[in-house]
Design a protein around this motif. Structure first.
Motif, PDB file in Angstrom:
ATOM      1  N   HIS C 156      29.001  44.543  45.938  1.00  0.00           N
ATOM      2  CA  HIS C 156      28.919  44.743  44.490  1.00  0.00           C
ATOM      3  C   HIS C 156      27.480  44.986  44.046  1.00  0.00           C
ATOM      4  CE1 HIS C 156      27.546  40.507  43.981  1.00  0.00           C
ATOM      5  NE2 HIS C 156      27.067  40.937  42.838  1.00  0.00           N
ATOM      6  N   CYS C 210      33.539  46.113  41.735  1.00  0.00           N
ATOM      7  CA  CYS C 210      34.307  44.950  41.273  1.00  0.00           C
ATOM      8  C   CYS C 210      33.893  43.694  42.023  1.00  0.00           C
ATOM      9  CB  CYS C 210      35.794  45.212  41.477  1.00  0.00           C
ATOM     10  SG  CYS C 210      36.835  43.784  41.128  1.00  0.00           S
ATOM     11  N   GLN C 212      35.581  40.876  41.595  1.00  0.00           N
ATOM     12  CA  GLN C 212      36.811  40.076  41.621  1.00  0.00           C
ATOM     13  C   GLN C 212      36.662  38.781  40.832  1.00  0.00           C
ATOM     14  OE1 GLN C 212      39.034  39.976  45.278  1.00  0.00           O
ATOM     15  NE2 GLN C 212      37.721  41.525  46.227  1.00  0.00           N
ATOM     16  N   LYS C 215      38.140  38.201  35.263  1.00  0.00           N
ATOM     17  CA  LYS C 215      38.142  38.092  33.797  1.00  0.00           C
ATOM     18  C   LYS C 215      39.179  39.030  33.186  1.00  0.00           C
ATOM     19  CE  LYS C 215      33.522  36.368  33.204  1.00  0.00           C
ATOM     20  NZ  LYS C 215      32.144  36.627  32.806  1.00  0.00           N
ATOM     21  N   CYS C 216      39.382  40.153  33.840  1.00  0.00           N
ATOM     22  CA  CYS C 216      40.392  41.102  33.371  1.00  0.00           C
ATOM     23  C   CYS C 216      41.780  40.475  33.454  1.00  0.00           C
ATOM     24  CB  CYS C 216      40.339  42.385  34.188  1.00  0.00           C
ATOM     25  SG  CYS C 216      40.344  42.123  35.967  1.00  0.00           S
ATOM     26  N   LYS C 232      42.809  43.241  38.132  1.00  0.00           N
ATOM     27  CA  LYS C 232      41.903  43.010  39.249  1.00  0.00           C
ATOM     28  C   LYS C 232      42.524  43.511  40.547  1.00  0.00           C
ATOM     29  CE  LYS C 232      41.126  38.902  41.468  1.00  0.00           C
ATOM     30  NZ  LYS C 232      40.727  37.488  41.509  1.00  0.00           N
ATOM     31  N   CYS C 290      40.874  44.265  29.404  1.00  0.00           N
ATOM     32  CA  CYS C 290      40.251  44.177  30.724  1.00  0.00           C
ATOM     33  C   CYS C 290      38.903  44.885  30.731  1.00  0.00           C
ATOM     34  CB  CYS C 290      41.189  44.763  31.784  1.00  0.00           C
ATOM     35  SG  CYS C 290      41.864  46.372  31.378  1.00  0.00           S
ATOM     36  N   VAL C 291      38.863  46.051  30.099  1.00  0.00           N
ATOM     37  CA  VAL C 291      37.612  46.824  30.058  1.00  0.00           C
ATOM     38  C   VAL C 291      36.568  46.051  29.276  1.00  0.00           C
ATOM     39  CG1 VAL C 291      36.606  49.037  29.455  1.00  0.00           C
ATOM     40  CG2 VAL C 291      39.007  48.907  30.112  1.00  0.00           C
ATOM     41  N   GLU C 293      36.282  42.911  28.985  1.00  0.00           N
ATOM     42  CA  GLU C 293      35.819  41.718  29.689  1.00  0.00           C
ATOM     43  C   GLU C 293      34.993  42.041  30.925  1.00  0.00           C
ATOM     44  OE1 GLU C 293      36.179  38.509  28.735  1.00  0.00           O
ATOM     45  OE2 GLU C 293      36.974  39.414  26.912  1.00  0.00           O
ATOM     46  N   CYS C 294      35.173  43.213  31.513  1.00  0.00           N
ATOM     47  CA  CYS C 294      34.647  43.463  32.848  1.00  0.00           C
ATOM     48  C   CYS C 294      33.118  43.443  32.882  1.00  0.00           C
ATOM     49  CB  CYS C 294      35.136  44.805  33.377  1.00  0.00           C
ATOM     50  SG  CYS C 294      34.559  45.106  35.056  1.00  0.00           S
ATOM     51  N   ILE C 298      33.910  48.314  34.560  1.00  0.00           N
ATOM     52  CA  ILE C 298      34.918  49.183  35.178  1.00  0.00           C
ATOM     53  C   ILE C 298      35.903  49.647  34.107  1.00  0.00           C
ATOM     54  CG2 ILE C 298      36.781  49.263  36.900  1.00  0.00           C
ATOM     55  CD1 ILE C 298      35.192  47.077  38.416  1.00  0.00           C
ATOM     56  N   HIS C 300      39.426  50.303  33.621  1.00  0.00           N
ATOM     57  CA  HIS C 300      40.779  50.156  34.166  1.00  0.00           C
ATOM     58  C   HIS C 300      41.770  51.099  33.500  1.00  0.00           C
ATOM     59  CE1 HIS C 300      38.491  46.433  34.364  1.00  0.00           C
ATOM     60  NE2 HIS C 300      39.238  46.019  35.386  1.00  0.00           N
TER      61      HIS C 300
END
Lengths: 258, 367, 596
Positions: C156, C210, C212, C215-216, C232, C290-291, C293-294, C298, C300
């Protein structure tokens, strides 16, 4: 016998609300069934439309799985269709069109012309040796299985369990081909023909009722006991009495047989 | 001043009231208790009605078709009803003057060639002016089209929604146009375009048609079709759109188990309102209403459904609507033909018990 | 490796943007969880500093004692960071992946310790300790080097930094919103993502970034409802697909109801269903939680819609009633297959203008599909009352209005969306108006953020934005509300996350004297109602329904009224049986007009 050629007859439809040209749903069901059958038996498939090759509705059939649509423009339709269906083993079509007269007669007229059997209201088809097994729709949850000798015409019922899959990419790949526009038949006898007058405006059709010479009292009675009365409301009694009312109603209208 | 004798001859009217007869002779024999009998002794022509029976009786659609022929037929035209399948009921109120019954041609068997030959023979012998058939899915729609396709010189119309002595009309172009035409020779009638109630009765005499007996004897259905049998799907598995008896649950149904056993007892399909589906009590495909399914059952038993507009839209084609509800002012009560006000659970339990008793009694009687 | 992906526009100069993006944009996201932020600063900062110093001191052959001490200090910091990382790892939250990620604190501790010992400027180290130190250092370095090269957790660091530079949505870093989906060139037969190599290389790079952290997963409404989606896992599946493998080594939570270890993929193999099941893709509500939070930024939703597009455009594979909906859109330009002329029937008694060509108006009201819904007509009537009270010169579109195509686009039917977008733009071009107002955030999003790609540039306002402006400049005089019940506001995803509008609705409610009791998730981090992305149409089964979860959020804080600003949210939340009352902001405001 192996099915070598399948033909699907498709018609142009239109949306009942917007009037926009579109595929006719019943014919699309037939197309999807034919594509599935042709793929599983690697059979030749002809998708045939009799009418205007420019109709935008045809593109819908490409999207729904037809690789190529052959268009017959020559009149009379039945005879020219029949001429193009001579060596086809199985003809599928929807039970009623959405355009034109939608009388549901075309498959029957074709069957007579080609002198082959027809089974209507088909929900499912599967090949059994030299026959086709058809599951026929009947109301109230009844179904009939019929085996029919090939070649035959099968008209698909609107409730046939087929999922349509509309894919834009297929519409882009598909082709529409116009067959020779000269009529190959000379027989132009107009048959079962009626002169129809079209009313573009919608009105409710009038219900036919026997004329009745009622006495004054009869007229009064019929006026006060009009059909659109509200229903009966049962407020009184214990639950047994109430349940009995429901049961009696069901019996009275022959909705149950016990 | 004239005084009328109060003990003058009188007759009982259709409504059951005593009416003084002013001019009629004292002794009038009424062969039919309610309706005048229409007899056609000197008939010159025929109209033919062809319809399949179901379990010995004609359904409403078939009766409407006979009524249509009876209304159109004048005093010198006989209505001949050709019934395919057993007939155990009386057709005097239906409008038929003469009846031919071909019990071996019942709808449960698929024998299109034999049927077509038989009806063609009758047509050949009586030369009807018009042929009426109900355009249904129990065989008449199919047979009618086979007939039209085989008699190609006859004019014909299918799915007729309106007609009188001068014209027929049907919907064309996907229901967007109403098309009219002169009365054709073969008419396939859509349901509910005729009021089957007739102000007169007819003789409905049975006649044995020798013609048809001969044809049916000579024909066998060997050829192209093979009937593999009729089956009935369990009520619970029928798609709601074609179900004939639906028991439907709304917010007022707390106990789904009771509800399901009631549906089972009535051999009915299960439906639900949006609220009940959203509540997780029923699967999404059970939802009836504008955003769910539109149903057209003969009987619709709505339990604990208040009847939101969207729901009523979904049941607009149902024939008999029965409601069980706690609130007498709910919109469903206005729609229902019969409403029982009370606790849903209690009434459902009682109904289940009553049905069990009724079924047991029927079983004993049969045995 | 990412080169297998499709080309995308980029330049080397983008590398220079990394520091700013790293310290500003990324840390905006990470700083939401201070514990992790601090741990990361210590560990990563320590490690980077230590490695840099080693390179400086030994690589450039300075051998300076001062620098050596600096290395010792850096390794100490890293050791402390890694220690706290280990502390947290003792009780792993469910959202975190285990496996190699559980090993990571140890390897980092080992690395720090090893480097620490080696760098200690004590010459009298016993041989034993020296060998141990070097072994430790080697072990730790192995994690760093192999991790980056072979796809271990430390990958990462490199992928993440490069992703910052070459992010597919560069606009995100210039504090502009970038939420509109990228359009497909249908003439060039671009039909979305069929196999991993169909992604742009910088998207693939993003998947590799990612960490992992899950959070998403925590934010995903579909995952919470037990539908078979975990953002995720989806990203990790795509990583697996790129490197040709199976999902057997995935150590996080599975897709609900889909066991791990049965799916595999490779760069040129079709993704659905061998790598990812279709129902996973159709579970997404495109809410962008999700986006949001990432921490690795990323995208998604872009990935999911990309794969949906391929299913829809090449196979017609939309499930449930979505197929019928798309047909309706194609044939009637309405979601419900309805008569377009009937869209504004409810407004007949309100004396509302219908826009005519050559008759300019200030505001054009585009009501969207909600106008056919009897419930939402109440909202629209309230809105019209407010617009009239503020003397706004407005008109509705009448029969000219076609659906914006928002639902079609979310369902992957780019062809139908583009057809409708072009049709609407052609219509708009014949009309004269200054701005568009809508009460539907989905209409807002497609008109404002997605139509520009087709040449339609308009000023589009959500009704709450316009009303807040009017109220602020005194044109709209609102009274005090009679509403005394406890009220909370539910942020529609397409208004908040997609359009960054969280303040106007709140300001309006405050201005009529209503105090808002916030739910745990609100504003840009609000929880979805379940109504977006065509999810109610595809209707993928789960354990519970998303709107039930959202109503539970409201009930938890004891709210008696949920204020909303979207027809989808209204319908979804009102579908819950036992719930607080659901009222649109416009309805609440219109009621206050009585008290002016």
């Amino acid at each position: 016998m192996i099915i070598k050629r399948i033909a699907v007859l498709i018609s142009a439809g239109r949306h009942p609300t917007s009037g926009q040209p579109r595929h006719c749903r019943n014919d699309s069901l037939a197309l999807t069934m034919a594509v599935d059958l042709a793929n599983s038996h690697s059979t030749e498939l002809d998708v045939i439309h009799a009418g205007n090759p420019e109709n935008p509705a045809l593109a819908n059939y490409l999207a729904l799985g037809a690789d190529e649509i052959k268009v017959i423009t020559a009149e009379p339709i039945i005879e020219n269709l029949a001429a193009n269906l001579k060596d086809v083993d199985l003809i599928l079509t929807g039970s009623r069109a959405e355009n034109g007269q939608d009388s549901g007669l075309l498959p029957y007229l074709l069957a007579v012309k080609l002198n082959i059997p027809i089974v209507a209201n088909a929900l499912e088809i599967k090949q059994m040796d030299d026959k086709l097994e058809v599951l026929q729709f009947f109301p109230k949850g009844k179904r009939r299985r019929v085996a029919v000798k090939l070649p035959a015409i099968i008209a698909i019922h609107p409730l046939a369990f087929v999922e349509l899959h509309y894919a834009y990419a297929r519409e882009q790949q598909g082709k529409i081909v116009v067959l020779d526009s000269r009529s190959t038949v000379n027989n132009t006898v107009a048959e079962n023909n009626l002169q129809w007058q079209i009313q573009p405006k919608m009105r409710k059709p009038n219900k036919l009722k026997a004329p009745e010479n009622l006495t004054g009292h009869g007229r009064l009675l019929s006026a006060i006991t009009s059909e659109n009365k509200g229903g009966t409301v049962v407020n009184e009694g214990n639950s047994v009495e109430k349940a009995q009312v429901i049961l009696s109603y069901l019996r009275e209208h022959q909705l149950i047989n016990f | 001043m004239m005084r009328i004798n109060p003990r003058r001859s009188a007759k009982i009217s259709a409504a059951g009231l005593k009416r003084i007869v002013l001019t009629a002779p004292a002794n009038v024999e009424t062969p039919h208790p309610h309706k005048p009998l229409l007899t056609k002794k000197n008939s010159k022509a025929h109209v033919l009605v062809i319809a399949h029976s179901e379990r010995g009786t004609l359904n409403d659609h078939a009766r409407q078709t006979i009524a249509a022929a009876a209304i159109l037929a004048d005093a010198e035209t006989k209505v001949l009803a050709l019934i395919l399948g057993e007939l155990t009921e009386d057709l005097t109120s239906a409008g038929a003057d003469e009846i031919i019954v071909l019990p071996e041609l019942d709808f449960e068997r698929f024998q299109p060639k034999l049927e077509l030959a038989s009806i063609s023979a009758v047509i050949e012998s009586v030369q009807p002016m018009h042929i009426f058939m109900p355009d249904n899915a129990i065989g008449d729609g199919d047979l009618g089209r086979r007939l039209i396709a085989s008699q190609r010189t006859k004019t014909a119309a299918t799915q007729v929604v309106e007609f009188d002595a001068n014209h027929v009309a049907n919907f064309q172009a996907g229901g967007t146009l109403l098309a009219q035409s002169a009365l054709p020779e073969i008419i396939l009638l859509a349901p509910n375009c005729v009021d089957a109630h007739l102000p007169f009765a007819t003789s409905a005499e049975r006649s044995d048609s020798t013609v048809t007996n001969q044809t049916s004897a000579n024909q066998t259905e060997t050829s192209n079709y093979q009937d593999l049998g009729l089956q009935t799907i369990a009520a619970t598995e029928i798609a709601l759109e074609e179900a004939d008896f639906i028991v439907s649950a709304g917010n007022g149904v707390q106990n789904v188990a009771t509800f399901e056993s009631l549906a089972h007892a009535l051999e009915a399909s299960i439906g639900a309102s949006r609220v009940a589906v959203d509540d997780g009590k029923f699967a999404r495909d059970k939802q009836i209403g504008a955003s769910g399914k539109t149903v057209s059952a003969s009987a619709y038993l709505a339990i604990g459904i208040s009847g939101a507009v969207q729901h009523l839209q979904g049941i607009k084609d149902c024939r008999h609507v029965i409601a069980i509800n706690t609130d007498a002012s709910a919109p469903m009560v206005k729609r229902a033909d019969l409403t029982v006000i009370g606790d849903a659970e209690e009434i459902m339990q009682t109904l289940i018990a009553l049905i069990a008793v009724a079924k047991l009694t029927k079983l004993k009687v049969a045995a | 490796m990412w080169r297998t992906g499709k080309a995308a526009v980029w330049s080397w100069a983008q590398l220079l943007t990394i520091p700013k993006r790293y310290f500003v944009d990324l840390h905006h996201v990470v700083a939401r969880e201070p514990y992790i932020a601090h741990t990361h600063v210590a560990t990563a900062g320590g490690a980077v500093a230590a490695i840099f110093l080693v390179a400086l001191n030994y690589g450039l052959m300075h051998y300076s004692i001062v620098l050596n001490w600096a290395i010792v200090v850096a390794t100490c910091i890293m050791f402390i960071g890694a220690f706290f990382m280990w502390l947290r790892r003792r009780k792993v939250p469910l959202r975190l992946s285990r496996g190699a990620w559980n090993r990571l604190p140890y390897s980092l501790l080992v690395f720090a310790l090893g480097l620490f010992l080696v760098s200690l400027p004590v010459t009298s180290l016993s041989n034993g300790i020296a060998i141990l130190a070097i072994l430790l250092l080697l072990l730790g370095s192995a994690e760093l080097a192999l991790g980056i090269g072979l796809g271990g957790p430390m990958k990462h660091a490199v992928a993440g930094l490069l992703h910052l530079a070459f992010h597919p949505r560069q606009e995100r870093f210039s504090s502009k919103l970038s939420t509109g989906l990228k359009s497909l060139n249908l003439e060039n037969k671009e039909y979305g993502i069929n196999k991993p190599s169909d992604f742009q290389w910088n998207q693939l790079l993003g998947f590799d970034a990612c960490v992992q952290c899950g959070k998403c997963e925590t934010a995903c409404p579909a995952f919470a409802a037990g539908q078979p989606l975990n953002p995720k896992k989806l990203i990790q599946d795509l990583v697996v697909g790129l490197s040709s493998g199976t999902d057997a080594n995935f150590t996080g939570s599975p897709y609900p109801n889909i066991p791990i270890g049965k799916h595999a993929g490779s760069p040129n193999q079709t993704i659905v269903p061998s790598l990812i099941e279709a129902q996973t893709l159709w579970s997404c509500t495109t809410c962008r939680a999700c986006v949001q939070e990432c921490p690795m930024l990323i995208e998604h939703v872009d990935a999911i819609v990309g794969m949906r597009r391929n299913l829809t455009l090449t196979q017609g594979g939309v499930p449930g009633t979505a197929q019928q909906t798309l047909e309706n859109l194609r044939q009637t330009a309405t979601v419900g297959g309805l008569d377009r002329n009937a869209r504004y029937y409810w407004a007949i008694d309100l004396d509302v203008k219908t826009i005519q060509p050559n008759t300019p108006v200030d505001a054009l009201l585009v009501a969207g599909e909600g106008a056919f819904d009897m419930r939402y007509q109440r909202t629209l009537r309230a809105l019209i009352k407010l617009l009239k009270a503020a003397n706004v010169d407005f008109a509705v579109m009448g029969a000219l209005e076609s659906d914006t195509g928002d639902t079609a686009r979310r369902l992957g039917d780019e062809a139908t969306f583009q057809m409708l977008a072009k049709r609407n733009i052609a219509t708009f071009n014949t009309l004269q108006f200054k701005r568009i107002v809508t009460a539907d955030p989905h209409v807002l999003h497609s008109l404002k953020n997605e139509y520009p790609a087709f040449g339609g540039h308009y000023e589009v306002l959500h009704h709450t934005t316009l009303l807040a402006q009017l109220s602020a400049n005194g044109q709209l005089k609102l009274g005090k509300s009679d509403e005394t019940r406890k009220l909370t506001y539910h942020d529609p995803c397409y208004l908040a996350r997609y359009n960054n509008e969280t303040e106007s609705p709140r300001a309006l409610l405050r201005s009529v004297g209503i105090s808002i009791h916030e739910m745990e998730r609100s504003g840009l981090r609000g929880r979805c109602c379940g109504g977006g992305g065509g999810a109610p149409l595809t209707d993928i089964p789960g354990k519970q329904r998303i709107p039930d979860i959202r109503i539970a959020d409201a009930s938890t804080i004891g709210a008696e009224v949920v204020a909303v600003g979207c027809p989808q949210c209204t319908a979804m939340l009102e579908g819950v049986v036992e719930r607080p009352e659901v009222l649109d902001i416009a309805e609440l405001l219109a009621a206050s007009l009585e008290n002016v």
